[in-house]
Design a protein around this motif. Structure first.
Motif, PDB file in Angstrom:
ATOM      1  N   SER B 122       0.832  -1.210   0.000  1.00  0.00           N
ATOM      2  CA  SER B 122       0.000   0.000   0.000  1.00  0.00           C
ATOM      3  C   SER B 122       0.862   1.255   0.000  1.00  0.00           C
ATOM      4  O   SER B 122       0.555   2.223  -0.696  1.00  0.00           O
ATOM      5  CB  SER B 122      -0.926   0.009   1.217  1.00  0.00           C
ATOM      6  N   ILE B 123       1.946   1.210   0.800  1.00  0.00           N
ATOM      7  CA  ILE B 123       2.865   2.370   0.834  1.00  0.00           C
ATOM      8  C   ILE B 123       3.469   2.583  -0.558  1.00  0.00           C
ATOM      9  O   ILE B 123       3.507   3.702  -1.068  1.00  0.00           O
ATOM     10  CB  ILE B 123       3.962   2.161   1.904  1.00  0.00           C
ATOM     11  N   ILE B 124       3.916   1.479  -1.177  1.00  0.00           N
ATOM     12  CA  ILE B 124       4.519   1.571  -2.518  1.00  0.00           C
ATOM     13  C   ILE B 124       3.480   2.065  -3.528  1.00  0.00           C
ATOM     14  O   ILE B 124       3.791   2.821  -4.440  1.00  0.00           O
ATOM     15  CB  ILE B 124       5.120   0.201  -2.943  1.00  0.00           C
ATOM     16  N   TYR B 125       2.241   1.669  -3.331  1.00  0.00           N
ATOM     17  CA  TYR B 125       1.171   2.076  -4.254  1.00  0.00           C
ATOM     18  C   TYR B 125       0.828   3.558  -4.093  1.00  0.00           C
ATOM     19  O   TYR B 125       0.565   4.254  -5.073  1.00  0.00           O
ATOM     20  CB  TYR B 125      -0.074   1.216  -3.986  1.00  0.00           C
ATOM     21  N   VAL B 126       0.855   4.015  -2.841  1.00  0.00           N
ATOM     22  CA  VAL B 126       0.478   5.406  -2.561  1.00  0.00           C
ATOM     23  C   VAL B 126       1.601   6.379  -2.941  1.00  0.00           C
ATOM     24  O   VAL B 126       1.334   7.521  -3.335  1.00  0.00           O
ATOM     25  CB  VAL B 126       0.076   5.558  -1.065  1.00  0.00           C
ATOM     26  N   LEU B 127       2.841   5.910  -2.854  1.00  0.00           N
ATOM     27  CA  LEU B 127       3.998   6.781  -3.086  1.00  0.00           C
ATOM     28  C   LEU B 127       3.951   7.547  -4.417  1.00  0.00           C
ATOM     29  O   LEU B 127       4.118   8.779  -4.421  1.00  0.00           O
ATOM     30  CB  LEU B 127       5.294   5.953  -2.990  1.00  0.00           C
ATOM     31  N   PRO B 128       3.690   6.889  -5.551  1.00  0.00           N
ATOM     32  CA  PRO B 128       3.606   7.645  -6.816  1.00  0.00           C
ATOM     33  C   PRO B 128       2.476   8.668  -6.811  1.00  0.00           C
ATOM     34  O   PRO B 128       2.634   9.762  -7.375  1.00  0.00           O
ATOM     35  CB  PRO B 128       3.330   6.564  -7.877  1.00  0.00           C
ATOM     36  N   LEU B 129       1.366   8.312  -6.150  1.00  0.00           N
ATOM     37  CA  LEU B 129       0.251   9.274  -6.061  1.00  0.00           C
ATOM     38  C   LEU B 129       0.715  10.545  -5.363  1.00  0.00           C
ATOM     39  O   LEU B 129       0.389  11.665  -5.755  1.00  0.00           O
ATOM     40  CB  LEU B 129      -0.919   8.663  -5.261  1.00  0.00           C
ATOM     41  N   PHE B 130       1.490  10.328  -4.302  1.00  0.00           N
ATOM     42  CA  PHE B 130       1.997  11.453  -3.526  1.00  0.00           C
ATOM     43  C   PHE B 130       3.041  12.253  -4.311  1.00  0.00           C
ATOM     44  O   PHE B 130       3.045  13.474  -4.284  1.00  0.00           O
ATOM     45  CB  PHE B 130       2.599  10.919  -2.221  1.00  0.00           C
ATOM     46  N   LEU B 131       3.891  11.524  -5.057  1.00  0.00           N
ATOM     47  CA  LEU B 131       4.983  12.196  -5.775  1.00  0.00           C
ATOM     48  C   LEU B 131       4.503  12.951  -7.017  1.00  0.00           C
ATOM     49  O   LEU B 131       5.016  14.010  -7.345  1.00  0.00           O
ATOM     50  CB  LEU B 131       6.059  11.170  -6.183  1.00  0.00           C
ATOM     51  N   PHE B 132       3.510  12.371  -7.700  1.00  0.00           N
ATOM     52  CA  PHE B 132       3.113  12.958  -8.982  1.00  0.00           C
ATOM     53  C   PHE B 132       1.791  13.732  -8.939  1.00  0.00           C
ATOM     54  O   PHE B 132       1.262  14.108  -9.966  1.00  0.00           O
ATOM     55  CB  PHE B 132       3.062  11.865 -10.060  1.00  0.00           C
ATOM     56  N   THR B 133       1.238  13.907  -7.751  1.00  0.00           N
ATOM     57  CA  THR B 133       0.011  14.687  -7.630  1.00  0.00           C
ATOM     58  C   THR B 133       0.285  15.886  -6.725  1.00  0.00           C
ATOM     59  O   THR B 133       0.970  15.748  -5.701  1.00  0.00           O
ATOM     60  CB  THR B 133      -1.123  13.824  -7.017  1.00  0.00           C
ATOM     61  N   ASN B 134      -0.237  16.998  -7.117  1.00  0.00           N
ATOM     62  CA  ASN B 134      -0.048  18.191  -6.290  1.00  0.00           C
ATOM     63  C   ASN B 134      -1.013  18.170  -5.110  1.00  0.00           C
ATOM     64  O   ASN B 134      -2.125  17.682  -5.207  1.00  0.00           O
ATOM     65  CB  ASN B 134      -0.284  19.448  -7.122  1.00  0.00           C
ATOM     66  N   GLY B 135      -0.577  18.706  -3.992  1.00  0.00           N
ATOM     67  CA  GLY B 135      -1.439  18.782  -2.817  1.00  0.00           C
ATOM     68  C   GLY B 135      -0.893  17.974  -1.658  1.00  0.00           C
ATOM     69  O   GLY B 135      -0.032  17.119  -1.837  1.00  0.00           O
ATOM     70  N   PRO B 136      -1.390  18.244  -0.452  1.00  0.00           N
ATOM     71  CA  PRO B 136      -0.901  17.513   0.721  1.00  0.00           C
ATOM     72  C   PRO B 136      -1.362  16.044   0.728  1.00  0.00           C
ATOM     73  O   PRO B 136      -2.382  15.713   0.116  1.00  0.00           O
ATOM     74  CB  PRO B 136      -1.508  18.276   1.899  1.00  0.00           C
ATOM     75  N   LEU B 137      -0.603  15.223   1.438  1.00  0.00           N
ATOM     76  CA  LEU B 137      -0.852  13.773   1.472  1.00  0.00           C
ATOM     77  C   LEU B 137      -2.275  13.444   1.947  1.00  0.00           C
ATOM     78  O   LEU B 137      -2.938  12.553   1.403  1.00  0.00           O
ATOM     79  CB  LEU B 137       0.179  13.101   2.391  1.00  0.00           C
TER      80      LEU B 137
END
Lengths: 66, 174
Positions: B122-137
């Motif tokens: 889940s962490i690995i899956y969420v990481l790209p979302l966090f890196l390539f999307t603007n806005g807070p986690l």
């Protein structure tokens, strides 16, 4: 063929129990008993120690060619 | 026979999906499989690079050379992955041997392992979302929570089923 199975039965141990005592997998004991795996000297010594015998009794085939 | 396992060996075991400790025979098997994988991968890589160079230099077809390099590498990884998985399964490295009385305890353990794997995934899956999307986690997680939940549940079920298939119930009287 080695005498591991014979000595194990003499000690009333299952393959699983013997494997647990010397810290190897049950399949390893099975393969050793069936002559399909040559264990290291350390493992041979551990087996001999656990089965209360010596290396000659366990592994020496009396000079017969296999 | 119990020797102290280094972090590297633990990582090797973990990355190959092997749950329990390995003995000398199993390590030897793993080494043999690893060596074969290396040889196969090296041969495939040489071939892929040669063909890509031929496409690029001789035919000046850079686009195809690039794609051949990319897909060739993926294919080589796939071949090596399938080979190693199959060989390790054949060598019994994945087996979890238990007696029937231990079934309950082991089921609990595999649920725990599947949960830990799911957390990592889940962490690995969420990481790209966090890196390539603007806005807070917090906002990203809130916007994608349904998708993340579905993927995590599916991953958990897959991981649990895979671990459960490894269980072999043996008789202790042999």
């Amino acid at each position: 063929m080695n005498q591991v199975k014979k000595y194990r039965k003499r000690q009333h141990l299952s393959q699983r129990e013997l494997a647990k005592r010397i810290g190897v997998a049950r399949q390893t004991i099975n393969l050793i008993e069936n002559g399909k795996y040559n264990p290291s000297l350390n493992l041979c010594l551990a087996l001999a120690h656990e089965l209360g015998t010596d290396l000659n009794s366990l592994f020496w085939d009396g000079g017969e060619k296999q | 026979m119990k020797s102290k396992e280094s972090l590297w060996l633990k990582y090797l075991r973990w990355s190959n999906g092997i749950t329990g400790p390995l003995d000398e025979r199993q390590w030897a098997e793993l080494e043999r499989i690893g060596n074969n994988c290396f040889e196969v991968f090296l041969s495939l890589e040489a071939l892929i690079i040669l063909v890509s160079l031929w496409l690029a230099i001789k035919l000046e077809n850079y686009r195809n050379a690039y794609w051949f390099l990319f897909w060739g590498n993926l294919l080589a990884l796939l071949v090596v992955g399938i080979y190693s998985g199959h060989s390790m399964k054949h060598a019994g490295l994945f087996d979890i041997e238990i007696i029937s009385e231990e079934r309950r305890k082991v089921m609990g353990e595999i649920i725990l392992i599947a949960l830990i794997r799911t957390a990592f995934f889940s962490i690995i899956y969420v990481l790209p979302l966090f890196l390539f999307t603007n806005g807070p986690l917090k906002e990203i997680l809130f916007a994608h929570w349904q998708e993340i939940l579905i993927v995590a549940v599916l991953f958990f079920l897959g991981s649990f089923t895979e671990l459960r298939k490894r269980i072999k119930i043996i008789k202790d009287d042999d």
